[in-house]
Enzyme design. Structure first.
Site, PDB file in Angstrom:
ATOM      1  N   ARG A  58      26.828-105.800 -56.587  1.00 47.79           N
ATOM      2  CA  ARG A  58      28.034-105.461 -57.714  1.00 47.79           C
ATOM      3  C   ARG A  58      28.845-106.466 -57.841  1.00 47.79           C
ATOM      4  O   ARG A  58      29.193-107.441 -56.874  1.00 47.79           O
ATOM      5  CB  ARG A  58      28.488-104.280 -56.951  1.00 47.79           C
ATOM      6  N   LYS A 201      25.917 -96.849 -60.040  1.00 45.68           N
ATOM      7  CA  LYS A 201      27.312 -96.944 -59.621  1.00 45.68           C
ATOM      8  C   LYS A 201      28.335 -96.631 -60.802  1.00 45.68           C
ATOM      9  O   LYS A 201      29.634 -95.811 -60.514  1.00 45.68           O
ATOM     10  CB  LYS A 201      27.972 -97.947 -58.731  1.00 45.68           C
ATOM     11  N   HIS A 220      31.105 -89.971 -51.688  1.00 43.38           N
ATOM     12  CA  HIS A 220      30.091 -90.764 -51.521  1.00 43.38           C
ATOM     13  C   HIS A 220      29.593 -90.611 -49.920  1.00 43.38           C
ATOM     14  O   HIS A 220      30.230 -91.193 -49.250  1.00 43.38           O
ATOM     15  CB  HIS A 220      30.696 -92.289 -51.604  1.00 43.38           C
ATOM     16  N   SER A 238      28.399 -99.126 -45.878  1.00 46.27           N
ATOM     17  CA  SER A 238      27.253 -99.913 -45.543  1.00 46.27           C
ATOM     18  C   SER A 238      27.310-100.397 -44.130  1.00 46.27           C
ATOM     19  O   SER A 238      28.044-100.918 -43.532  1.00 46.27           O
ATOM     20  CB  SER A 238      27.276-101.198 -46.370  1.00 46.27           C
ATOM     21  N   LYS A 242      24.297 -94.324 -42.421  1.00 43.41           N
ATOM     22  CA  LYS A 242      24.531 -93.075 -43.213  1.00 43.41           C
ATOM     23  C   LYS A 242      23.025 -92.520 -43.820  1.00 43.41           C
ATOM     24  O   LYS A 242      22.652 -91.604 -43.704  1.00 43.41           O
ATOM     25  CB  LYS A 242      25.393 -93.333 -44.491  1.00 43.41           C
ATOM     26  N   THR A 243      22.460 -93.615 -44.300  1.00 46.81           N
ATOM     27  CA  THR A 243      21.028 -93.353 -44.904  1.00 46.81           C
ATOM     28  C   THR A 243      20.177 -93.101 -43.588  1.00 46.81           C
ATOM     29  O   THR A 243      19.340 -92.014 -43.764  1.00 46.81           O
ATOM     30  CB  THR A 243      20.361 -94.387 -45.591  1.00 46.81           C
ATOM     31  N   ASP A 257      23.321 -90.493 -51.320  1.00 47.21           N
ATOM     32  CA  ASP A 257      24.263 -91.321 -51.539  1.00 47.21           C
ATOM     33  C   ASP A 257      25.556 -90.437 -52.160  1.00 47.21           C
ATOM     34  O   ASP A 257      26.669 -90.848 -52.028  1.00 47.21           O
ATOM     35  CB  ASP A 257      23.916 -92.350 -52.005  1.00 47.21           C
ATOM     36  N   ARG A 321      17.006-104.198 -51.382  1.00 45.84           N
ATOM     37  CA  ARG A 321      17.015-102.813 -51.763  1.00 45.84           C
ATOM     38  C   ARG A 321      15.816-102.059 -52.132  1.00 45.84           C
ATOM     39  O   ARG A 321      14.867-102.613 -52.754  1.00 45.84           O
ATOM     40  CB  ARG A 321      18.134-102.312 -52.786  1.00 45.84           C
TER      41      ARG A 321
END
Length: 531
Positions: A58, A201, A220, A238, A242-243, A257, A321
């Site tokens: 980003r 996003k 989030h 990040s 989490k994932t 997410d 990604r």
């Protein structure tokens, strides 16, 4: 000057009419376009791999919100939410529309953000690149048919022209890149960057503005549900897991997410997953690895001349990604919504090695840690970072929050009370010393602690408040060594632990000062005490 909104609406409609043949293309059709246009390469896994050029993440300094009288007082203006005036936006919008109008092919997708129909956002996405359109189809919610798609009247439109470069001296931007949201004109205008995550996003930021206006918490986080209907939320920046931790073969995935929480329960905002792919392996993360197949879009992954993928190679970026539809994972909830959560997990990767592997939080502590959103940057991950550095991201998602952070925290506190939710702080980082001295907490141990938290096994466990942070630490967790539960016991030098802990406490306190006097009571009730 007078603003003729009809001009821009008319230009947009002309572009949509000219490209009806490229409306709602199938995955196969888009794959052919991507290969024919040399936008990407087909890999051994069946997925397309695309490269995003110099922008592999980003561009937060190039992100703006149009400052308009109808809502400018609502926005939490600052470094994250930078204002741009309406005239400047419309002049640039006009240029982009003229640029796109000259293209032979543009790719159009209609879909939704939000699986809860009462708060669903209708979307139109206009893409200069075919692979961006496949990304949009993966990340947003697809209509059930082309007939349904044709009937969608957009509440918001993404206009994506990645190869259009702005001139900052003329266009009022900070660089060639721009991501501009206008709530009045209901447009997200993107140019100068091929990083597809800006679309995802951008819509999340829009939902973070709209949902709280209806007393719905936007979050989030990832979410899953067990066989007994027990729902868990996972917040984390990040690198915190989490994932990985939410992709549990024994629990169904609600979403990866972005979620909303309304009077009915939890719902997924997206229709897909955008997983980090660096060092991905089938052994460690089988659900994610197996989801990377035909229809998936890989970004900046290293692929050899035979189409073989090397997920361990960071030649282009650490931020590789994989974007795939959520139904690439077998164990999912359809539609992507569930009841109110029983458990919330705040994940942090503490590279200072002083936070406990798991601690149960009071409501005040939960709100404090939600507002703090702590993790740590590691040495070597960014230029100039030679020692672990704290990273605070409000509500675990500050780059995407248009409103003041306390708006989200207040709603969270009310929901925790109303639904009697258990909240845990889980450290997936280091123990026995900081990064470079201690060791990373075993993923197997973290899974054991998280699983026992979300299945309710820890609900009635014995907890002891530690003398350092005032956190409630379980005395015992099945299949986890007791020596690591209270982190001071894992350090060989208790004095060194106390010194490092005090340093982190000071950093938390300094960060929390930005919330002003209104948050001081919460800092006293939920924050860390001085040693």
């Amino acid at each position: 000057m007078a603003i003729d909104t009809y001009t821009y609406t008319n230009k947009l409609q002309n572009i949509l009419r000219k490209n009806t043949s490229l409306f709602q293309l199938s995955t196969t059709e888009l794959n052919y376009k991507i290969i024919d246009n040399n936008e990407g390469e087909l890999t051994e896994l069946g997925a397309i791999n695309a490269r995003t050029g110099k922008y592999t993440g980003r561009s937060p300094k190039d992100k703006f919100i149009v400052s308009e009288p109808s809502y400018k007082d609502d926005i939490d203006w600052g470094e994250i939410n930078q204002p741009i005036d309406e005239t400047t936006f419309l002049n640039l919008y006009d240029k982009v529309l003229d640029y796109l109008d000259e293209k032979d092919e543009l790719y159009i997708f209609n879909g939704y953000a939000g699986s809860d129909e009462d708060s669903q956002l209708n979307l139109t996405v206009i893409n200069e690149l075919a692979w961006h359109n496949l990304f949009a189809q993966n990340m947003f919610i697809k209509p059930s048919s082309n007939e349904e798609a044709e009937d969608i009247k957009a509440d918001f439109t993404i206009v994506s022209a990645p190869r259009f470069k702005a001139d900052p001296t003329i266009d009022g931007t900070n660089s060639e890149t721009f991501i501009i949201t206008s709530f009045k004109h209901k447009v997200i205008l993107i140019g100068g960057t091929e990083y597809a995550g800006e679309m995802k996003k951008g819509i999340f930021s829009v939902m973070n503005y709209l949902l709280p206006k209806s007393d719905i918490l936007s979050m989030h986080c990832s979410a899953n549900v067990g066989e007994k209907g027990d729902v868990a939320l996972f917040f984390g920046l990040s690198g915190t897991g989490k994932t990985t931790l939410s992709a549990d073969p024994t629990r169904k995935l609600i979403g990866d997410d972005e979620h909303g929480w309304n009077e009915n329960g939890i719902f997924n905002i997206e229709g897909g997953c955008y997983a980090k792919a660096i060092n991905l392996s089938q052994k460690k993360e089988p659900q994610i690895y197996d989801a990377i197949k035909y229809g998936t879009v890989l970004e900046n992954v290293v692929v050899d001349n035979y189409g073989d993928v090397d997920f361990d190679d960071n030649y282009y970026t650490e931020n590789t990604r994989a974007a795939y539809p959520i139904d690439h994972i077998d164990n999912i909830v359809k539609p992507s919504k569930a009841a109110h959560p029983n458990t919330i997990i705040f994940l942090t990767a503490d590279a200072f090695g002083v936070l406990p592997p798991i601690a149960k939080l009071t409501k005040d502590q939960a709100m404090y840690h939600f507002l703090s959103g702590f993790t740590a940057k590691l040495a070597g991950t960014e230029r100039g970072v030679t020692e672990p550095e704290p990273s605070f991201s409000t509500c675990f998602g500050s780059p995407f929050l248009p409103l003041n952070a306390t708006v989200y925290a207040d709603i969270l506190g009310e929901l925790i009370d109303e639904h009697e939710v258990d909240v845990y702080l889980v450290n997936t980082g280091w123990t026995g010393g900081k990064y470079g001295v201690g060791r990373r907490i075993s993923l197997n141990y973290t899974r054991q602690m998280v699983n026992q938290a979300i299945t309710g096994q820890l609900k009635d466990a014995e907890f002891k408040k530690d003398d350092t942070f005032g956190l409630s630490i379980p005395v015992e967790v099945d299949d986890v060594p007791q020596t690591i539960l209270n982190p001071i016991n894992a350090w060989s030098d208790a004095a060194a632990y106390k010194e490092q802990a005090q340093d982190l406490i000071n950093r938390f306190n300094e960060n929390f000062e930005k919330f002003g006097t209104e948050a001081q009571e919460l800092a006293i009730k939920g924050g860390f005490k001085q040693l």
